[in-house]
Design a protein around this motif. Structure first.
Motif, mmCIF file in Angstrom:
data_model
loop_
_atom_site.group_PDB
_atom_site.id
_atom_site.type_symbol
_atom_site.label_atom_id
_atom_site.label_comp_id
_atom_site.label_asym_id
_atom_site.label_seq_id
_atom_site.Cartn_x
_atom_site.Cartn_y
_atom_site.Cartn_z
ATOM 1 N N LYS A 158 0.824 -1.212 0.000
ATOM 2 C CA LYS A 158 0.000 0.000 0.000
ATOM 3 C C LYS A 158 0.861 1.267 0.000
ATOM 4 C CE LYS A 158 -4.058 -2.039 0.274
ATOM 5 N NZ LYS A 158 -5.047 -1.979 -0.825
ATOM 6 N N TYR A 159 1.884 1.284 0.871
ATOM 7 C CA TYR A 159 2.719 2.479 1.016
ATOM 8 C C TYR A 159 4.176 2.061 1.136
ATOM 9 C CZ TYR A 159 -1.816 4.532 2.154
ATOM 10 O OH TYR A 159 -3.135 4.926 2.111
ATOM 11 N N ILE A 160 5.072 2.984 0.746
ATOM 12 C CA ILE A 160 6.509 2.697 0.717
ATOM 13 C C ILE A 160 7.236 3.529 1.770
ATOM 14 C CG2 ILE A 160 8.616 2.824 -0.690
ATOM 15 C CD1 ILE A 160 6.827 2.474 -3.153
ATOM 16 N N GLY A 161 8.235 2.898 2.432
ATOM 17 C CA GLY A 161 9.047 3.589 3.419
ATOM 18 C C GLY A 161 10.529 3.337 3.214
ATOM 19 N N LEU A 162 11.345 4.167 3.850
ATOM 20 C CA LEU A 162 12.795 3.998 3.876
ATOM 21 C C LEU A 162 13.248 3.979 5.335
ATOM 22 C CD1 LEU A 162 14.029 6.545 1.152
ATOM 23 C CD2 LEU A 162 13.816 4.061 0.900
ATOM 24 N N SER A 163 14.406 3.382 5.587
ATOM 25 C CA SER A 163 14.978 3.375 6.932
ATOM 26 C C SER A 163 16.451 3.730 6.857
ATOM 27 C CB SER A 163 14.799 1.991 7.576
ATOM 28 O OG SER A 163 15.359 1.956 8.867
ATOM 29 N N MET A 184 13.781 6.046 11.517
ATOM 30 C CA MET A 184 15.105 6.459 11.958
ATOM 31 C C MET A 184 15.203 6.289 13.469
ATOM 32 S SD MET A 184 16.513 7.617 9.085
ATOM 33 C CE MET A 184 17.885 8.701 9.472
ATOM 34 N N GLU A 185 16.427 6.132 13.966
ATOM 35 C CA GLU A 185 16.604 6.120 15.415
ATOM 36 C C GLU A 185 16.446 7.554 15.926
ATOM 37 O OE1 GLU A 185 19.622 4.526 18.930
ATOM 38 O OE2 GLU A 185 20.116 4.155 16.832
ATOM 39 N N TRP A 186 15.571 7.723 16.927
ATOM 40 C CA TRP A 186 15.316 9.061 17.471
ATOM 41 C C TRP A 186 14.845 8.898 18.910
ATOM 42 C CZ3 TRP A 186 11.231 13.095 15.286
ATOM 43 C CH2 TRP A 186 11.570 14.372 15.733
ATOM 44 N N SER A 187 15.558 9.515 19.810
ATOM 45 C CA SER A 187 15.205 9.466 21.230
ATOM 46 C C SER A 187 15.852 10.661 21.911
ATOM 47 C CB SER A 187 15.698 8.163 21.864
ATOM 48 O OG SER A 187 17.112 8.141 21.938
#
Length: 351
Positions: A158-163, A184-187
């Motif tokens: 359905k939808y496309i993502g990147l990492s 993405m890593e985010w904290s």
């Protein structure tokens, strides 16, 4: 402690293409063992069903987790849940990984084979959100995206993502087909994406899915900071190495003190900080325990003002964090959002 009772996890739009998910997602990776031992299928399914019963509908997995067994476990849980109310995200691209780095593959034929295999393991007709887990710089991103676009046109995705993609890769990929989400890593203690990546995503209408929003468990409690087992994989991550961990404990204590002020736990305060970064931000903390899941859901009750957010950001300043966020074979790498971290391995085995 902020109670999870009576919390209705709100719905948000992830990206500009109309994809709707729960504001808090669930990262399934740990259920089949990464930082801990795998749980039984029965326990894993119980955690997933508990998450759904409390409003979490966005579940994240990958063919690399296990490998493959994580998708199989999620697939078993999906059989007991209403598929039409759940958003499944999975990934392709990591062939293998160890302390030397990642072996990655972005060839079109590999993309297609992985997609069809993941659909089979998950027991679904389509994947809601399909990420390229790591970018293969030996294959033009346009070729990889071209195949993903075909999978969308065929209804398999359905939808496309990147990492973990760089700004230039994101732009090039988005020009082929809209990117719905970037993982993405985010904290509180990993903030490298804020100067460039976050504004770029908002310019292009891309949702942001932070993984490890609790600092790979660092903000989960003193069990990590004080009693990290000698055989824990976290010992291989520079920030958890003994000399760095001693310095980073100071940061944890500061968050602990602020948590008292906000009548919540440190884990809830750290997760609330991520949740407050924008309506387009959907973190995916994972856990193997229902009590921890309830605590995570309770973070939605923690309300922070702009002044509160700045105070938190200041007490865990990037300059004070000791150690890099990951590792490589011969030296710690301090990569930000590089497509290919130093010493990453490249390979394009046949699909």
């Amino acid at each position: 402690m902020a109670d999870h009772a009576e919390i209705q996890v709100p719905r948000v739009k992830l990206g500009a293409q109309g994809f709707e998910v729960s504001k808090l997602g669930f990262g399934c990776m740990g259920l089949t063992g990464i930082y801990n031992s795998p749980v039984s299928d029965e326990s894993g399914i119980a955690v997933i069903k508990h998450a759904f019963d409390h409003g979490i509908t966005f579940f994240d997995t990958s063919n690399a987790y296990g490998p493959r067994t994580n998708e199989i476990l999620l697939g078993k849980a999906l059989k007991q849940l209403p598929r039409e109310k759940i958003q499944v995200a999975t990934k392709f691209g990591i062939v293998s990984h160890d302390r030397r780095g990642f072996v990655v593959n972005g060839k079109p034929e590999y993309v297609r084979a992985c997609c069809e295999e993941s659909i089979g393991r998950l027991g679904v007709d389509y994947i809601d959100l399909y990420y390229q887990h790591r970018v293969d710089k030996t294959v033009p991103i346009e070729e990889t995206m071209g195949e993903l676009k075909k999978l969308v046109e065929e209804g398999k995705v359905k939808y496309i993502g990147l990492s973990e993609a760089s700004p230039s890769t994101i732009r090039r990929a988005h020009a082929v087909h809209p990117i719905t989400a970037l993982q993405m890593e985010w904290s509180l203690w990993t903030r490298e994406i804020e100067p460039e990546i976050v504004p770029l995503c908002r310019e292009l209408g891309i949702g942001i899915v932070p993984y490890s929003p609790l600092g790979r468990g660092f903000f989960a409690g003193r069990g990590v900071t004080e009693n990290l087992p000698s055989d824990s994989p976290l010992n291989n991550i520079p920030r958890f190495a003994r000399e760095n961990l001693e310095k980073n404990k100071i940061l944890y204590t500061r968050v602990e003190n602020l948590a008292r002020k906000h009548h919540c736990t440190p884990v809830q305060l750290a997760l609330a900080w991520v949740l407050h970064q924008g309506d387009d931000v959907v973190p995916i903390p994972g856990t193997t325990k229902i009590k921890n899941l309830d605590a995570n859901i309770g973070s939605l009750k923690v309300k922070l003002t702009p002044e509160d957010l700045k105070e938190l950001s200041d007490v865990v300043s990037e300059e004070e964090v000791a150690g890099y966020r990951s590792y490589s074979l011969s030296e710690p790498y301090n990569w930000k959002y590089s497509d290919t971290p130093p010493l990453q391995l490249h390979a394009n085995p046949s699909a």
